[in-house]
Scaffold this motif. Structure first.
Motif, PDB file in Angstrom:
ATOM      1  N   GLY A 160     -17.743 -31.695  -4.134  1.00 37.90           N
ATOM      2  CA  GLY A 160     -18.155 -30.404  -3.623  1.00 37.90           C
ATOM      3  C   GLY A 160     -17.243 -29.848  -2.547  1.00 37.90           C
ATOM      4  N   PRO A 161     -17.295 -28.525  -2.327  1.00 39.15           N
ATOM      5  CA  PRO A 161     -16.421 -27.880  -1.348  1.00 39.15           C
ATOM      6  C   PRO A 161     -16.706 -28.389   0.058  1.00 39.15           C
ATOM      7  N   GLY A 162     -15.619 -28.606   0.794  1.00 35.14           N
ATOM      8  CA  GLY A 162     -15.754 -29.034   2.177  1.00 35.14           C
ATOM      9  C   GLY A 162     -16.014 -30.514   2.371  1.00 35.14           C
ATOM     10  N   ALA A 208      -5.861 -31.356   4.014  1.00 33.94           N
ATOM     11  CA  ALA A 208      -5.417 -32.148   2.869  1.00 33.94           C
ATOM     12  C   ALA A 208      -5.706 -33.631   3.080  1.00 33.94           C
ATOM     13  N   TRP A 209      -5.438 -34.125   4.270  1.00 37.44           N
ATOM     14  CA  TRP A 209      -5.681 -35.543   4.549  1.00 37.44           C
ATOM     15  C   TRP A 209      -7.174 -35.868   4.453  1.00 37.44           C
ATOM     16  N   ALA A 210      -7.996 -35.008   5.048  1.00 38.31           N
ATOM     17  CA  ALA A 210      -9.438 -35.268   5.075  1.00 38.31           C
ATOM     18  C   ALA A 210     -10.050 -35.251   3.673  1.00 38.31           C
ATOM     19  N   GLN A 211      -9.518 -34.419   2.783  1.00 43.02           N
ATOM     20  CA  GLN A 211     -10.106 -34.283   1.450  1.00 43.02           C
ATOM     21  C   GLN A 211      -9.411 -35.149   0.392  1.00 43.02           C
ATOM     22  N   LEU A 212      -8.400 -35.886   0.783  1.00 42.22           N
ATOM     23  CA  LEU A 212      -7.675 -36.724  -0.166  1.00 42.22           C
ATOM     24  C   LEU A 212      -8.620 -37.746  -0.822  1.00 42.22           C
ATOM     25  N   GLY A 234      -9.379 -27.915  -1.172  1.00 45.20           N
ATOM     26  CA  GLY A 234      -9.201 -26.772  -0.277  1.00 45.20           C
ATOM     27  C   GLY A 234      -7.758 -26.375  -0.104  1.00 45.20           C
ATOM     28  N   LEU A 235      -6.843 -27.340  -0.206  1.00 45.66           N
ATOM     29  CA  LEU A 235      -5.410 -27.044  -0.097  1.00 45.66           C
ATOM     30  C   LEU A 235      -5.001 -26.026  -1.157  1.00 45.66           C
ATOM     31  N   GLY A 236      -5.321 -26.319  -2.407  1.00 42.97           N
ATOM     32  CA  GLY A 236      -4.934 -25.424  -3.498  1.00 42.97           C
ATOM     33  C   GLY A 236      -5.622 -24.076  -3.432  1.00 42.97           C
ATOM     34  N   ALA A 237      -6.909 -24.078  -3.081  1.00 41.46           N
ATOM     35  CA  ALA A 237      -7.656 -22.821  -3.011  1.00 41.46           C
ATOM     36  C   ALA A 237      -7.094 -21.903  -1.927  1.00 41.46           C
ATOM     37  N   GLY A 241     -24.461 -27.213  -6.881  1.00 39.37           N
ATOM     38  CA  GLY A 241     -24.305 -25.930  -7.565  1.00 39.37           C
ATOM     39  C   GLY A 241     -22.980 -25.250  -7.267  1.00 39.37           C
ATOM     40  N   SER A 242     -22.048 -25.983  -6.643  1.00 39.46           N
ATOM     41  CA  SER A 242     -20.752 -25.393  -6.294  1.00 39.46           C
ATOM     42  C   SER A 242     -19.842 -25.347  -7.494  1.00 39.46           C
ATOM     43  N   ARG A 243     -18.783 -24.580  -7.350  1.00 41.69           N
ATOM     44  CA  ARG A 243     -17.778 -24.547  -8.409  1.00 41.69           C
ATOM     45  C   ARG A 243     -16.413 -24.295  -7.795  1.00 41.69           C
ATOM     46  N   GLU A 244     -15.425 -25.056  -8.236  1.00 40.44           N
ATOM     47  CA  GLU A 244     -14.048 -24.886  -7.759  1.00 40.44           C
ATOM     48  C   GLU A 244     -13.092 -24.959  -8.927  1.00 40.44           C
TER      49      GLU A 244
END
Length: 474
Positions: A183-185, A217-221, A263-266, A470-473
């Motif tokens: 999910g986002p975030g 980027a590091w946090a979401q890797l 999030g990096l790509g978005a 219910g998120s979408r990316e």
């Protein structure tokens, strides 16, 4: 003596066809009927060249004012589309909605478009349709790549026979939950955070914009997105030995993942799409196909950022696969990875072009890929045939046949539970918008692209984890 000055005479001396020519002719008719034509031509040439000198002239002031306003008016910098869409190949036309065809038609009217194709999983998207392939000349389209840059499939095939999977559901579920976040975030914190060489990529230091994204980027890797992104255990069936992968005939436990650059790509997509729209003015119907010339700084910056996002997406999959492989104590027999939502520099008909594959995957001669179905439908391990008319591409999945809102309106939780039970699939997370019924029949999609790929093995999902918010990316 009546003058015979015409609009063509005025245009020849530099007047702009339209309002100023009409105004000049009216002034000539009403005020200079008895003046020599030669004198008039000289006078009106002077008005054209030095309109500010005639602002105090009671007769010629309206013309001088109009000419100054015309000169200072902002120029219409809208780039015209070509009158007719260039032809493009369509695979599985019976399964493709009109909205996707219309979007592809518009894309093929861009002056930079060289070739295009629609894959059998195509459906309407934003800008370029999902399942659309577009080759352009020296130009890159941020929304031809998409928001989730470098989104990809990754498959690890383990040295675990099928029979050793069943009965160990609790173990597989425990590890799947322990080592994935959706999910986002969503981020890993403290000692949970992964390390990877992609974080040392010099591209992060190439611009202040990218440098500011390093922490995110590091946090979401190693995390996964929302929407149709997943991590799943399943069984892959090789009906015969594959010499290239060096895998014998049989059924093996496998891990399949689908996610992108988070999030990096978005953030990269949003930033450079806005830049592209500011620089490249297109008609309303094509505004989301705004492109960046590869000869300008912004084009080169986006190319660098896009490739960084693609490498980062790959790193996220590597982290997930490494952690889960270690957790179950398995050996990897083979790993296959392929991505979509990207642009590649390729040679097509002897010319270098930029090939955008938005929701379509590379299928050049001998190129391996994974084409998933749904959480209950099989996925397919494939090898590309290099079909030129498809621009060496294939579908990236089954493709939606039902919008997300339509899925929520027409599919019930009991419908979802029933189909999961019928296929013996354990589901963790996911909303009704990801129900199997919302997707096209993967078998029909595969039948529509036999010219594009050979099927090497079939993957059957057994335990699927997706975002439950219910998120979408995608």
């Amino acid at each position: 003596m009546k003058n015979n000055i015409t609009g063509n005479n005025l245009i020849e001396m530099g007047y702009t066809e339209g309002k100023t020519v009409g105004l000049a002719l009216d002034i000539l008719k009403e005020n200079f009927t008895d003046t020599e034509e030669k004198e008039l031509l000289a006078l009106f040439k002077k008005v054209k060249d030095y309109p500010e000198s005639f602002l105090d002239d009671p007769v010629l002031n309206p013309l001088a004012t109009a000419m100054i306003e015309e000169t200072n008016a902002p120029k219409d910098e809208t780039i015209e589309l070509v009158s007719h869409a260039k032809p493009y190949a369509v695979f599985g036309a019976d399964y493709i909605e009109e909205g996707a065809r219309n979007q592809m038609d518009i894309a093929m009217k861009l002056p930079v478009s060289a070739a295009g194709a629609l894959m059998p999983d195509a459906h309407q998207g934003y800008g370029l349709p999902i399942g659309g392939v577009l080759a352009t000349r020296n130009a890159i389209i941020p929304y031809g790549v998409g928001v989730d840059i470098g989104c990809r499939m990754a498959l690890s095939i383990f040295d675990i026979p099928e029979k050793h999977y069943f009965g160990k559901d609790a173990m597989y579920k425990r590890e799947l939950i322990a080592f994935t976040k959706f999910g986002p975030g969503r981020e890993f914190r403290g000692l949970e955070r992964a390390d990877h060489e992609v974080l040392e990529d010099e591209a992060f230091n190439s611009t202040p914009f990218l440098k500011n994204l390093h922490g995110k980027a590091w946090a979401q890797l190693g995390t996964s997105g929302g929407g149709n992104h997943f991590v799943e255990w399943g069984i892959i069936d090789f009906a015969e030995r594959d010499e290239i992968l060096n895998i014998d005939k049989g059924r093996y436990v496998a891990l399949l993942t689908h996610s992108g650059s988070r999030g990096l790509g978005a953030t990269i997509a949003g930033h450079y799409t806005k830049l592209a729209k500011d620089i490249c003015k297109l008609p309303k119907e094509a505004v989301n196909l705004a492109y960046l010339d590869m000869n300008i700084a912004e084009g080169q910056e986006y190319w660098l950022a896009m490739n960084l996002a693609g490498d980062y997406a790959s790193a996220c999959h590597e982290v997930i696969h490494n952690r889960l492989t270690k957790a179950i104590g398995a050996k990897v027999l083979a790993k296959v990875e392929n991505h979509h939502n990207f642009a590649w520099k390729e040679i097509l008909d002897g010319e270098e072009v930029m090939v955008h594959r938005k929701g379509a995957t590379p299928a050049g001669k001998g190129v391996m890929g994974i084409i998933p179905g749904s959480m209950t439908a099989p996925g397919f391990l494939v090898r590309g045939k290099g079909e030129t008319s498809a621009i060496n591409s294939a579908s990236h999945g089954a493709g939606r046949q039902m919008s997300r809102s339509k899925a929520f309106q027409s599919i019930t939780k009991s419908d979802m539970k029933a189909i999961l039970k019928d296929h013996n699939v354990t589901l963790i997370g996911a909303g009704l918008d990801e129900a199997p019924m919302a997707y096209k029949d993967i078998n029909k999609v595969m039948a529509a692209q036999t010219e594009l790929v050979d099927v090497i093995a079939k993957f059957e999902p057994k335990m699927v984890r997706m975002a439950d918010d219910g998120s979408r990316e995608d």
